[in-house]
Each structure stands twice: as structure tokens, then as C-alpha cells.
Design a protein around this motif. Structure first.
Motif, short mmCIF file in Angstrom:
data_model
loop_
_atom_site.label_atom_id
_atom_site.label_comp_id
_atom_site.label_asym_id
_atom_site.label_seq_id
_atom_site.Cartn_x
_atom_site.Cartn_y
_atom_site.Cartn_z
N GLY A 272 -54.92 7.19 -75.54
CA GLY A 272 -56.12 7.60 -74.82
C GLY A 272 -56.26 9.10 -74.73
O GLY A 272 -57.35 9.66 -74.91
N ARG A 273 -55.15 9.79 -74.46
CA ARG A 273 -55.20 11.25 -74.35
C ARG A 273 -55.54 11.90 -75.69
O ARG A 273 -56.28 12.88 -75.74
N ALA A 274 -55.00 11.34 -76.76
CA ALA A 274 -55.31 11.87 -78.09
C ALA A 274 -56.80 11.70 -78.40
O ALA A 274 -57.45 12.61 -78.94
N ALA A 275 -57.34 10.52 -78.06
CA ALA A 275 -58.77 10.28 -78.30
C ALA A 275 -59.62 11.22 -77.46
O ALA A 275 -60.66 11.72 -77.93
N GLU A 276 -59.21 11.47 -76.24
CA GLU A 276 -59.98 12.37 -75.39
C GLU A 276 -59.94 13.80 -75.94
O GLU A 276 -60.95 14.51 -75.90
N GLN A 277 -58.79 14.21 -76.46
CA GLN A 277 -58.70 15.56 -77.05
C GLN A 277 -59.66 15.71 -78.22
O GLN A 277 -60.36 16.72 -78.36
N VAL A 278 -59.74 14.68 -79.06
CA VAL A 278 -60.66 14.71 -80.19
C VAL A 278 -62.10 14.80 -79.68
O VAL A 278 -62.92 15.57 -80.21
N TRP A 279 -62.41 14.03 -78.66
CA TRP A 279 -63.78 14.05 -78.12
C TRP A 279 -64.12 15.44 -77.57
O TRP A 279 -65.22 15.96 -77.81
N ARG A 280 -63.20 16.06 -76.85
CA ARG A 280 -63.47 17.37 -76.27
C ARG A 280 -63.64 18.43 -77.37
O ARG A 280 -64.41 19.38 -77.21
#
Length: 289
Positions: free
Chosen positions: A152-160
Motif C-alpha cells: 500500500g505504501r509503495a502504491a501511495e508513493q507512486v500516486w503522489r
């Protein structure tokens, strides 16, 4: 009973709801919230309608990032964010001429019961709370998946960094990489039974960073409002429900019903009526007080 459009804002995002109004003067105002990824036309709306039939104004709304409401990334499931939405809904109900000065109470269904518990523990304006087939996440008994959190954190980093939010299906017929792997969930959200036009079968992957370690037991320990638990041995995690209930020290009651599983609490009139009757009894006592 009639319905009217209802909007309010959270952190600059407009949220869209349906206000169910009874004939005559409402006994109180009820805010409802529903299961993971759900929208106002599903379980939350079913319980709002049932409460209006019992004399209460009741609000079902689309949380941020879901349904008709604003918010990015879409289909982002954030328990603490949803709890904040509930608190903003309470503010809006108290400011609206249709519901101002009414005592505010709450109904949460499935994951929404856990989100509602946090909102109620944090907001003394909510005078009573009913959890229906609640999923009461207990991180001590079921430690969160560190792999899911990292994903989840990796996906959020990509989104940001890119503005691109990875999504997986919320449900699929054979489970797999989905937000809700239960076959029972697919039989509701993935079929005409529950797949209303406003619903999107999607789950933002970054949600795992927020849902995986969300705990309800800490909220149970802080509840001051009267609480009623409505559950079934065939609903999700009855052991977690019992621990949540045992942790609550405010006035409380429990009602155990017979269900096929979890999902029939969303749309079975027999279960909805029994739960709404119990909620109405509790909420009338609050209104009278």
C-alpha cells in the motif's frame, strides 16, 4: 417517508448523501455508514430508510473518493478518513434546518461499524451507536500483514509522484488479488443483487496501508455513548465482536440474530427490521433523555 438531497464538505471535498425523512417531526437524526467500498444506495441506505420508517431523519452518504462524492484517488479506503467524514456529517446535520437541534445517533454496518466506533469515541455529539454485523478489527489478535502495508505504501508513493493510482477489483468471482476476497462479497457487489449504478468495483491499492493496521479495540475502550451490538454467529469474526463488546464500558446491549452469513445483513428485510427495531428502541431512549 421521503428522501431529499444532502451535501456537505470534508477537507474541501463535497460529499453527496440522501436524507431520509419520516412523516411528522423526527425523533432524532441518524448518520449511517456502510461496508468496505460501499455507497449510499447499498447497506447504509437500507438502514437509513429503515430508521426513517421508525420516525428518525437518517443520512446515508458516499464517503470521499466513492460514488458521487469528490476525493482522490478514487476508491481509496481510509478508516480514519471515513471517521472524519462521519464527524463532518454530524456537523452538517446539526447545521441543517431539517435536522438542527435533533439528538444525533449512529448506525454502522460491517467495516462501517468499526469506522463509526472511532467517530463516536472521538465525537461526544453522537449520543448513541449501533453496530450491525460489525467487523471489529483487532490488531492484537490478528496482527496486520506487513507485506500488505508495504504494498500500500509503495502504491501511495507512486500516486503522489505520478498522480496514477493503482486499482484492483473490490470483488471477483474467484477471489484472487481483490480488496474483498470472500465469495459472499462477490455475490453481493459483483451481481445485480448489490451492484447498483453508483457503485464501482474497484479498490485503490494504497488503501492497504490504512486498512491493514486499523484497530477498533482502542475505540471500544473510549466509548462513552450507549452502544448496541447486533451480530450473528455466521457473520464476520464473532470472536472479535465479543471482544469489542466486552471492552466497551458505556451502557450496552447485544442482540444475536440468525443469519446465513455476513452479507444478508445488507439486504435481508428480516435482519434489517430486527436491527432497526433494536436501534430505534435505543435511540428513542436517548431522545427521551
Amino acid at each position: 417517508m421521503r428522501t431529499e438531497h444532502f451535501t456537505f464538505t470534508t477537507d474541501g471535498d463535497q460529499l453527496v448523501g440522501t436524507l431520509y425523512l419520516p412523516q411528522g417531526t423526527p425523533l432524532g437524526a441518524v448518520v449511517t455508514t456502510g461496508p468496505l467500498t460501499s455507497v449510499k444506495e447499498q447497506a447504509a441506505g437500507a438502514y437509513a430508510r429503515a430508521m426513517a420508517e421508525r420516525g428518525f431523519a437518517a443520512l446515508a452518504f458516499d464517503h470521499r473518493t466513492f460514488g458521487e462524492s469528490d476525493g482522490l484517488p478514487r476508491q481509496f479506503e481510509n478508516p480514519l478518513g471515513k471517521a472524519r467524514d462521519i464527524q463532518h456529517a454530524v456537523t452538517a446535520l446539526l447545521a441543517d434546518e431539517r435536522t438542527t437541534d435533533l439528538p444525533i445517533t449512529a448506525v454502522g454496518v460491517c467495516a462501517g461499524a468499526g469506522y463509526m466506533a472511532r467517530a463516536v469515541a472521538d465525537d461526544p455529539r453522537i449520543r448513541a451507536f449501533v453496530g450491525v454485523a460489525g467487523y471489529y478489527a483487532d490488531t492484537a489478535a490478528a496482527p496486520p500483514s506487513q507485506e500488505a502495508i508495504a504494498r500500500g505504501r509503495a502504491a501511495e508513493q507512486v500516486w503522489r509522484e505520478t498522480g496514477v493510482a493503482e486499482q484492483i477489483p473490490a470483488v471477483a468471482p474467484d477471489g484472487g488479488d481483490v480488496g474483498m476476497p470472500l465469495r459472499e462479497a462477490y455475490e453481493y457487489y459483483g451481481t445485480p443483487r448489490g451492484a447498483v449504478p453508483n457503485y464501482t468495483n474497484g479498490f485503490a491499492v494504497q488503501s492497504f496501508a490504512y486498512t491493514s493496521d486499523f484497530d477498533t479495540i482502542e475505540a471500544a475502550a473510549r466509548l462513552a455513548a450507549p452502544y448496541a451490538m447486533i451480530h450473528s454467529e455466521n457473520a464476520l469474526a464473532p470472536a472479535f465482536a465479543r471482544k469489542f463488546y466486552a471492552t466497551v464500558s458505556s451502557p450496552k446491549s447485544e442482540l444475536w440474530l440468525e443469519s446465513v452469513g455476513q452479507i444478508d445483513f445488507y439486504d435481508d428485510p428480516r435482519l434489517i427490521d430486527a436491527a432497526a427495531d433494536a436501534a430505534a428502541a435505543l435511540f428513542r431512549s436517548v431522545s427521551a433523555g
